[in-house]
Structure formats: C-alpha cells, structure tokens
Design a protein around this motif. Structure first.
Motif, short mmCIF file in Angstrom:
data_model
loop_
_atom_site.label_atom_id
_atom_site.label_comp_id
_atom_site.label_asym_id
_atom_site.label_seq_id
_atom_site.Cartn_x
_atom_site.Cartn_y
_atom_site.Cartn_z
N PRO A 136 -4.46 0.84 10.99
CA PRO A 136 -3.99 -0.55 11.10
C PRO A 136 -2.68 -0.57 11.89
O PRO A 136 -1.93 0.42 11.86
N VAL A 149 -0.25 -6.53 4.94
CA VAL A 149 0.01 -6.05 3.58
C VAL A 149 1.35 -5.31 3.62
O VAL A 149 1.62 -4.52 4.53
N LYS A 151 3.92 -2.72 1.87
CA LYS A 151 3.85 -1.59 0.93
C LYS A 151 5.22 -0.99 0.70
O LYS A 151 5.95 -0.69 1.64
N ALA A 155 4.68 3.74 -3.45
CA ALA A 155 3.88 2.96 -4.40
C ALA A 155 2.45 3.48 -4.34
O ALA A 155 1.87 3.57 -3.29
N GLY A 157 -1.57 3.54 -6.03
CA GLY A 157 -2.51 2.73 -6.79
C GLY A 157 -2.39 1.25 -6.47
O GLY A 157 -2.86 0.41 -7.23
N GLU A 183 -0.93 -4.31 9.23
CA GLU A 183 -1.97 -5.30 9.48
C GLU A 183 -3.00 -5.25 8.34
O GLU A 183 -3.38 -4.14 7.91
N TYR A 184 -3.43 -6.40 7.85
CA TYR A 184 -4.46 -6.43 6.79
C TYR A 184 -5.81 -6.23 7.45
O TYR A 184 -6.24 -7.00 8.30
N ARG A 189 -14.43 -1.12 2.26
CA ARG A 189 -13.66 0.10 1.99
C ARG A 189 -14.58 1.27 1.68
O ARG A 189 -15.61 1.09 1.02
N ILE A 286 -11.41 1.67 6.10
CA ILE A 286 -12.06 0.36 6.08
C ILE A 286 -12.97 0.30 7.31
O ILE A 286 -12.55 0.68 8.41
N GLU A 297 -4.70 5.45 4.89
CA GLU A 297 -3.98 6.39 4.03
C GLU A 297 -4.78 7.69 3.93
O GLU A 297 -6.00 7.70 4.03
P1 AMP Z 1 -3.16 2.34 -1.04
O1 AMP Z 1 -2.03 2.39 -2.04
O2 AMP Z 1 -2.69 2.49 0.37
O3 AMP Z 1 -4.26 3.28 -1.40
O4 AMP Z 1 -3.79 0.88 -1.13
C1 AMP Z 1 -4.29 0.29 -2.31
C2 AMP Z 1 -5.34 -0.73 -1.95
O5 AMP Z 1 -4.77 -1.76 -1.16
C3 AMP Z 1 -6.48 -0.17 -1.09
O6 AMP Z 1 -7.47 0.46 -1.87
C4 AMP Z 1 -6.97 -1.39 -0.37
O7 AMP Z 1 -7.85 -2.15 -1.15
C5 AMP Z 1 -5.71 -2.20 -0.16
N1 AMP Z 1 -5.14 -1.93 1.17
C6 AMP Z 1 -4.19 -1.02 1.47
N2 AMP Z 1 -3.87 -1.06 2.79
C7 AMP Z 1 -4.65 -2.02 3.34
C8 AMP Z 1 -4.79 -2.57 4.66
N3 AMP Z 1 -4.03 -2.14 5.67
N4 AMP Z 1 -5.67 -3.58 4.83
C9 AMP Z 1 -6.43 -4.05 3.81
N5 AMP Z 1 -6.33 -3.59 2.54
C10 AMP Z 1 -5.46 -2.59 2.30
#
Ligand code: AMP
Length: 348
Positions: A136, A149, A151, A155, A157, A183-184, A189, A286, A297
């Motif tokens: 992204p 999104v 973050k 962080a 989970g 970017e979302y 997934r 994704i 990730e």
């Molecule tokens: P993560 O902590 O990065 O594993 O993210 C936790 C959850 O957030 C993921 O399992 C996705 O459902 C959602 N997520 C994280 N990053 C994105 C992204 N760039 N776009 C859309 N959903 C995301």
C-alpha cells in the motif's frame, strides 16, 4: 544484539541428544507442544501465571513435559540453556520479552534479526520493497487524498487502528503522534503461512534453500468483520480491526503460483538484507479485484492463523503425506538439522 558466534558457542555446549523446545504458554504453544510430541522432542512451557496450567489440563495432548514459572520476571535464559532448550518465538514472546530477546543468551529458532525487521514498520517496508512485493502507498499526513489506515508503532493485532480521509481529520486525531499512514487496501485478505528451510533445495527452490506453503488463513476482526450485521440492523459503527480469531482459506489454484513466488522473494530478500529467515513466516496480503496481491505486513515467525491446522491443511497434505502442522514442521526441522549436524544454520 548478542553475536551469532556467542549463540553458536552456547549451542556447542548442548547435549543434542536431549534437545528440547521451549516457548511461552500462549499464542501457538498448544500447536508447538503437540507437534514436538509427534516428533519425539521434549518441551518446556513458560508460564506467567498459575491459571495457564489449567489450559493444558483441558488439552492434555498438547501439554508440555515441564513447566517453568517465570512469574512477571524475565525469561530465565540461562536455566533454559542448561536444559538444552531452543526457544521457539511466537507473537506473545515478541510482546513479552520485547527488546530483551535481542540479547537473550539462548539459541532462538530462526534468525532473531528478522524480529527486529518485523518490529520496525519502516524497515519492514524496506524488506517488502527489496522483495519486489506490491505494497500500500505510505502517505505523508498532509497529502492524504484517499481513505487511509493509521497505525501506531508496534501495535499488534490491529488494536487502535483508525481510518482517516483527509489531512484535517488526521491532524485532529493524531497530531504529533508517531504513526504510519497507509492507503486503505480494498479486496480479500489472505495470510499465507510459509516455512523456509536452508537445509535442502528439494521442492520449491529458493536461492539458498526451499520454501513450503503450509496453509492460509484469514482473520476475524472486531468489529469490521461483522459490520454487515450492524449495517442491516441500522447500528452505525466506527470500523475497528482488533483480531479476535482466524478462519481457514484456500485460494483459486491459479493464484498459487503468485503465492509461492511472493514467499520465495520475501525469503530471498531476507537472505540478502539480514542473513535469512529459517523457519515459519507469514505475508499479510490483500488481493484486489484484478487479482493483484498487495502486502501490508510480514510476520517473521509462526502466526496464530496456523492454529486452524493442528493435523495439517489443504496444502500441507500435498507437501507431506502425513498430518503436518506448523508446530510439527518446526520440530521436524530441528530433528533434521540435528541429524545433519547443522543446527547452527537454523538458530540465532
Ligand atoms: P496488522 O496489524 O497490520 O496485521 O493489521 C490488522 C488488520 O488491519 C489487518 O488484518 C487488516 O484487516 C487491517 N489492515 C491493516 N492494514 C491495512 C491496509 N493497508 N488496508 C486495509 N486493511 C488493513
């Protein structure tokens, strides 16, 4: 970080006929202990509270041979080394031991450097880019022009993530906070679980070993994954992404080639950047409507999604003609490396 030489030194004092696998009693420990038993390896469960023992009374086929109560103190690395233990890292150990793991005087399965690359989101993106994976876009908060999104560092989970749509919304919520704006991504997934072995080049070859695709999962996140219900009930919600559990997934067979090559490219990039990633890892992907994969990730260790498959998965059965969980695969690798006299290649 403790040197690899020092770890090899510690390993050279081990009685390898009495190796055992140690891990914290959480996350994927049932599977790790269950798999080690199937391979005939001894196990040590590290508990932080007495209540944890009861879990293994409920699931005796996955009970460790020995418990070590660490209370709220540090993991007793020296004591574990005296017991010829290899530490199996998982998500809860990374949380619990934190940076202490970098200096831990105990052989850790895999390459502990990879945990450092996983912890730092910017380094993780460097790794994904070096692997040639699509990712992204990372946006400067003042240039937010699409749903993003946000973050927090470390962080895990998905807890505490937020969606923002504009620089104004970002500044109102996150002014002066150390966050990453991604970017979302819109799509499905898929979290493939790989095992990378530097011990042989048989199977799906990589530059220095081979890769196995053992299974795939999808997470179930609160509240976003039930949002259709709230929408139908007319209850407005702010989407959140806290991981609650996991569901199994198989993907279109025509996409397997991409799945495998992405895993191979991530393993080869790890080799170039920090000396490799022996053992389990996972890409968080994704897949969009054009069947393009984007990686947001990497988990550089066993992931909880593998818990769906204690007796194997719709993929592991085509790799092994017997039940093979990721936990058991770890134990099998330890046994193979021991027999080949190459334990030093799969721990740091
Ligand atoms: P993560 O902590 O990065 O594993 O993210 C936790 C959850 O957030 C993921 O399992 C996705 O459902 C959602 N997520 C994280 N990053 C994105 C992204 N760039 N776009 C859309 N959903 C995301």
């Amino acid at each position: 970080m403790i040197s690899k030489e020092r770890i090899l030194d510690l390993l050279s004092a081990y009685d390898t006929e009495n190796l055992c696998l140690a891990t914290v009693c959480s996350h994927t420990s049932l599977q790790i202990f269950h798999g080690a038993k199937a391979e005939g390896l001894r196990t040590i469960g590290l508990i932080t509270s007495e209540q944890q023992r009861a879990i293994y009374d409920a699931f005796p086929a996955a009970k460790p041979d020995e418990f070590v109560d660490v209370g709220d103190g540090a993991i007793p690395y020296e004591e574990l080394a005296d017991k010829n233990a290899l530490l199996i890292p998982h998500g809860s150990i990374v949380e619990y031991a934190g940076r202490g793991l970098e200096d831990a005087p105990l052989p850790v399965l895999g390459n502990r450097q990879s945990l450092m690359w996983e912890r730092d989101r910017r380094k993780m993106f460097e790794w994904m880019k070096a692997a040639g994976l699509q990712t992204p876009a990372i946006l400067d908060p003042d240039k937010i022009d699409r749903p993003c999104v946000v973050k927090h560092p470390g962080a895990k989970g998905g807890r505490g993530y937020a969606i923002v749509h504009s620089p104004e919304e970002f500044h109102a919520k996150f002014e002066n906070k150390d966050v990453m704006v991604q970017e979302y991504l819109v799509g499905v997934r898929a979290y493939p679980h790989y095992f990378y072995s530097p011990l042989s080049k048989e199977g799906y070859r990589t530059a220095d070993g081979h890769l196995e695709l053992l299974s795939i999962d999808r997470r179930f996140e609160s509240n976003v994954d039930e949002s259709y219900r709230t929408m139908m009930a007319g209850v407005p919600i702010r989407p959140s992404f806290t991981v609650v559990g996991n569901q199994g997934l198989v993907i279109r067979e025509s996409l397997l080639s991409d799945m495998l090559s992405m895993g191979r490219d991530a393993a080869e990039a790890a080799e170039r950047l920090f000396g490799g990633i022996p053992g389990p890892f996972c890409l968080e992907l994704i897949c969009d409507e054009n069947l393009q994969f984007y990686c947001f990730e990497i988990s550089a260790r066993i992931v909880a999604g593998t818990n769906i498959y204690p007796e194997g998965s719709p993929y592991s059965c085509y790799v092994f003609g017997e039940p093979m969980s990721m936990g058991r695969r770890i134990a099998r690798e330890v046994k193979t490396a021991k027999e080949m006299g190459k334990l030093g290649k799969i721990v740091y």
